[in-house]
Design an enzyme around this catalytic site. Sequence first.
Site, PDB file in Angstrom:
ATOM      1  N   SER A 167      -0.499   7.457   8.344  1.00  0.00           N
ATOM      2  CA  SER A 167       0.846   6.908   8.200  1.00  0.00           C
ATOM      3  C   SER A 167       1.779   8.006   7.709  1.00  0.00           C
ATOM      4  CB  SER A 167       0.868   5.742   7.198  1.00  0.00           C
ATOM      5  OG  SER A 167       0.255   4.593   7.727  1.00  0.00           O
TER       6      SER A 167
ATOM      7  N   GLU B 108       0.813  -1.220   0.000  1.00  0.00           N
ATOM      8  CA  GLU B 108       0.000   0.000   0.000  1.00  0.00           C
ATOM      9  C   GLU B 108       0.846   1.268   0.000  1.00  0.00           C
ATOM     10  OE1 GLU B 108      -3.713   2.074   2.435  1.00  0.00           O
ATOM     11  OE2 GLU B 108      -2.857   0.181   3.142  1.00  0.00           O
TER      12      GLU B 108
ATOM     13  N   ARG C 208       8.200   3.502   6.499  1.00  0.00           N
ATOM     14  CA  ARG C 208       7.176   4.067   7.385  1.00  0.00           C
ATOM     15  C   ARG C 208       7.845   4.424   8.699  1.00  0.00           C
ATOM     16  NH1 ARG C 208       3.421   3.441  11.432  1.00  0.00           N
ATOM     17  NH2 ARG C 208       1.308   4.174  10.973  1.00  0.00           N
TER      18      ARG C 208
END
Length: 373
Positions: free
Chosen positions: A182, A124, A194
């Site tokens: 995020s 993603e 991340r």
Amino acid sequence: MDVKNTKRVFLGFDMGGTLAKLVYAEKDTVFCKESLDILNFILSTSHYGSSGIRDSHLEVSIPELGKVYFIRFASNRISGAIDLIKKKNLHIGIEILYAVGGGTHKYKALFEKELGVKIVHLDELGSIVKGMVYLLQHVEDECYTIENVANEDGSTIKINKNFGTDNDLFPFLVVNIGTGVSILKVTKANDIERISGTALGGGTFLGLCRLLTNSKKFDEALDLAATGDANSVNMLVKDIYSGECKGLGSDIKHFNLSGDLTASFFAKNIMISNPNENIRKKVSDSDISRALCIMIAQNVTQIALLNAKLHNVFKVFFTGNFLRHNPIASRTIVQNMRRWSELGNLNIEILFFRREGYLGAFGALIQGIERLK
């Protein structure tokens, strides 16, 4: 090879916790009956079922893709969406659907059983960056900054921002505000990490609006917020120190505090002396919606600023569906980021996307096309 018999349907799908997003490219439609059937259905209306909406103002023509269309619907309406797809035979010709988002795991078996479509789940966060970089390279007015955020009438000016080379673009942070948040550090196109996040996101905003106001949908909550007064809900610095806080002691001077700054969200009601007073009558649904919107945006901005300082990266892109149809949030982000940056002698570039909520689906579309080559 007879191209007319080759089934090539170009779709990218992102199923988040609140919204599902679909990006469709009309590339090679003329050569494929199944793709043409989908295009005709898309163009037949701008609303699909009970929650599906085509964002026609976002449609864009890109030489490599043809015209690109953007559709969203509520994730909790996925069963209805599948029924509509089956009824219209829109799944015919779609053998693989490249997708991102937690919902693609949750509903993978349903898609494959009911539609016979294989779901290929992509990373993603990598897909978001893929979509970002592609749009920056191919759509001239995709990215922008915001000026005049302090205007009392709420008007702002969007200024297009282009990046000539990779050196101009990288490194950067992405603050993706969806149901949750995020924060990514992107050193180059294939170097993505991340680094942070928060559970206070768009889902928090809509969830609390449903609990505290009569609004049930995201757009309804934002329409309410547009006319609200957050100061009737929030405790301000001047509520504590009185007036504009000028000459009221070393604390205020030392910390460079304005009287209009929020001291505590939703805390104004605790200043009422009579505990039996109906405090809810003093504020409207609009006031609550606006205060919630600002609360989420301000907290996300502070986390973004701290990460920019920690990682020494001062180009920050804010993305995600929370920012769609939400000038209150974007103005709050810019105002607070600039103020805090000035206090810390930082020069942080604050950037937005016009198709902020579709970047993951767009990245999935591009990866699907690349795999066909």
